[in-house]
Design an enzyme around this catalytic site. Structure first.
Site, PDB file in Angstrom:
ATOM      1  N   LYS A 162       0.658  -0.958  -0.276  1.00 37.82           N
ATOM      2  CA  LYS A 162       0.005   0.066  -0.312  1.00 37.82           C
ATOM      3  C   LYS A 162       0.760   1.564   0.055  1.00 37.82           C
ATOM      4  O   LYS A 162       0.357   2.147  -0.149  1.00 37.82           O
ATOM      5  CB  LYS A 162      -0.893   0.107   1.466  1.00 37.82           C
TER       6      LYS A 162
HETATM    7  C1  LIG Z   1      -4.536  -4.804   0.352  1.00 36.30           C
HETATM    8  C2  LIG Z   1      -3.796  -6.334   0.662  1.00 36.30           C
HETATM    9  C3  LIG Z   1      -3.791  -6.749  -0.391  1.00 36.30           C
HETATM   10  C4  LIG Z   1      -4.885  -6.996  -1.621  1.00 36.30           C
HETATM   11  O1  LIG Z   1      -5.110  -6.121  -2.460  1.00 36.30           O
HETATM   12  P1  LIG Z   1      -5.818  -6.163  -3.816  1.00 36.30           P
HETATM   13  O2  LIG Z   1      -5.563  -4.103  -4.100  1.00 36.30           O
HETATM   14  O3  LIG Z   1      -7.414  -5.387  -2.385  1.00 36.30           O
HETATM   15  O4  LIG Z   1      -6.575  -6.688  -3.871  1.00 36.30           O
HETATM   16  C5  LIG Z   1      -3.175  -8.472  -0.713  1.00 36.30           C
HETATM   17  N1  LIG Z   1      -1.802  -7.837   0.118  1.00 36.30           N
HETATM   18  C6  LIG Z   1      -1.525  -7.536   1.108  1.00 36.30           C
HETATM   19  C7  LIG Z   1      -0.629  -8.022   1.946  1.00 36.30           C
HETATM   20  C8  LIG Z   1      -2.955  -6.064   0.722  1.00 36.30           C
HETATM   21  O5  LIG Z   1      -2.089  -5.384   1.816  1.00 36.30           O
END
Ligand SMILES: *Cc1c(COP(=O)(O)O)cnc(C)c1O
Length: 498
Positions: free
Chosen positions: A113
């Protein structure tokens, strides 16, 4: 250069510039903003090989954010991808047996993120200036665990922006929760919600649609925006690393120029894999997009049957950031595979709201041919962590392990040995309890924080600074509420703010 405008997936015909779409977050009709065309980078694929992360970021974003001028965008990029990341490359690629893990977790909060959230505040600031915005921005964000901390970290202390994060009170890892509730910065507010991620996300979306409440906020001097991947300011920066990962493989001689690769993405809200799909649409040589789910396998069924059905049990799993039954960004894919048929998308979304399900036409199903969908059980996920550690002394987190497990299923079913890039979405240090338990049951009885040290002992990389003394930090956010109290808590925070 071709100007790109943004419009709603649900039929509102107004066109917005990228800066307007970033500020607003979501369309007034409840739809998501999509670009009116997807830029083509086919002719630039060869020239990206020698670019560093910042140069590539600039290139990709300049194609989408066409109302930003060069100096503005370069400054955003420069401020985002700096020493907050613990590697100069920003993203690392690790070859382990026959697969390539693209480590997207070298930012300040140890999950992918950070890749987009470290730039979003700068994009918003510039957008506000461009549009002579005279209100403060209130970021309201739901999190399945990782977005929350990444957004808090990047917006903390930013002038004229306040941020409120809603997380499912019992649906995140201990370390994720501690990262959020110890967040400093007067402009930050963290709320634990009695409910799951879908409740948090739906609560947030309802507030965006609530014109009465928005008017009230407006009179108090605020305009709402979002830091979730429903904001195109989140989504577009995520396209960059697929180009970067590909370019690294070419540079390292692991693939030939223009050789196709497969991409595996552990998926929740469908943001990350949608970014990969955009990259493919822009000309990046991707063959299959492998969508990996955990026990909340609503997307697996959708990809295989063309039926989206959220009426099923919700599981709290060891990959909590993927515990989602309503994958928001799928709406943008529906828009593309229906040949931009907004009335069709609107109908499907209405059906999801009222019946919790929808099914797509044969024509749209054909549009899913680039995807493969499958899921991994928790046992398979733990086994994958152990397998890779035993064979290569390499640790992956539970989300990445879901991706790896699903890739093994794909390989077994298809024998397709195209080289594969796996999105490695979080540091194992963020999920110590589950990861260490996978290695040896003796760790089951230890808490997350003791396990940080154990993980370090077994030879894994240094403990990241950001979690080193997390255990001893003061808890600054203690609010917990029910779904129907979210609005009150928002107003409380704003009223108490000095
Ligand atoms: C948010 C997240 C995901 C999923 O990603 P999306 O974009 O919501 O599909 C997978 N793994 C981790 C560690 C995340 O923080």
């Amino acid at each position: 250069m071709k100007q790109i405008f943004y419009k709603s997936t649900r039929g509102d015909r107004r066109l917005f510039t990228s800066s307007q779409a970033i500020l607003q977050g979501i369309s007034e009709d409840g739809g998501l903003f999509v670009p009116d065309s997807i830029p083509d980078l086919t002719h630039e694929i060869n020239s990206i090989v020698d670019m560093n992360y910042k140069e590539l970021s600039y290139l990709v974003m300049s194609k989408f954010f066409t109302d930003f001028d060069e100096s503005e965008l370069r400054e955003c990029v420069g401020r985002a991808y700096d020493s907050k990341f613990d590697t100069e490359n920003i993203v690392e690629l690790k070859k382990v047996s026959n697969v390539y893990f693209m480590e997207l977790y070298h930012g300040p909060t140890l999950a992918f993120k950070d890749m987009a959230l470290s730039i979003l505040p700068y994009l918003m600031k510039v957008s506000a200036k461009k549009n002579d915005f005279n209100k403060d921005i209130l970021i309201l964000t739901a999190t399945s665990g990782d977005t929350g901390k990444a957004a808090l970290e990047s917006f903390s202390g930013v002038d004229r922006i306040k941020i409120i994060v809603l997380f499912p009170k019992n649906g995140v890892s201990k370390i994720q929760e501690m990262q959020m509730v110890t967040q400093e910065g007067d402009n930050t507010c963290v709320i634990g919600l009695n409910g799951n991620f879908d409740d948090a996300q739906t609560g947030v979306k309802n507030i965006f649609k609530d014109s009465f409440f928005n008017k009230k906020l407006f009179d108090m001097g605020y305009v709402l925006s979002s830091a979730n991947s429903i904001n195109i300011g989140r989504l577009i920066p995520q396209i960059v690393y697929y180009f970067y990962g590909y370019a690294s493989m070419v540079k390292n001689g692991q693939i030939d120029k223009n050789e196709k690769i497969n991409v595996v993405v552990p998926t929740g809200n469908f943001g990350n894999i949608l970014a990969a799909y955009y990259a493919k649409s822009m000309g990046l040589p991707i063959k299959k997009l492998i969508c990996a789910s955990n026990d909340n396998n609503v997307l697996t069924d959708f990809i295989n049957k063309g039926i989206y059905d959220k009426n099923r049990d919700f599981f709290v799993t060891i990959s909590p950031s993927m515990d989602i039954l309503i994958s928001s960004n799928l709406e943008r894919l529906l828009y593309l595979i229906s040949d931009c048929d907004c009335s069709e998308v609107k109908q499907l979304m209405n059906s999801l709201n009222t019946n919790g399900e929808y099914s797509i036409s044969q024509n749209m199903k054909d549009g899913l041919r680039d995807f493969y969908g499958n899921f991994a059980t928790q046992k398979e996920t733990l086994d994958s962590i152990k397998e890779i550690f035993d064979s290569d002394k390499y640790l992956i987190d539970t989300h990445t392990a879901v991706a790896y497990s699903v890739y093994k299923k794909y390989l077994e079913e298809t024998n397709d040995n195209t080289k594969v890039l796996i999105a490695s979405t979080a540091s194992p240090y963020k999920f110590t309890k589950f990861v260490m338990k996978a290695l040896d049951s003796k760790y089951s009885y230890m808490d997350d924080f003791s396990l940080i040290k154990e993980m370090n002992k077994i030879g894994f990389v240094n403990i990241p600074d950001s979690i080193n003394d997390l255990e001893n930090k003061e808890i600054l956010h203690k609010i917990v509420c029910d779904k129907n109290q979210i609005r009150t808590k928002i107003l409380d925070f704003l009223n108490n703010y000095k």
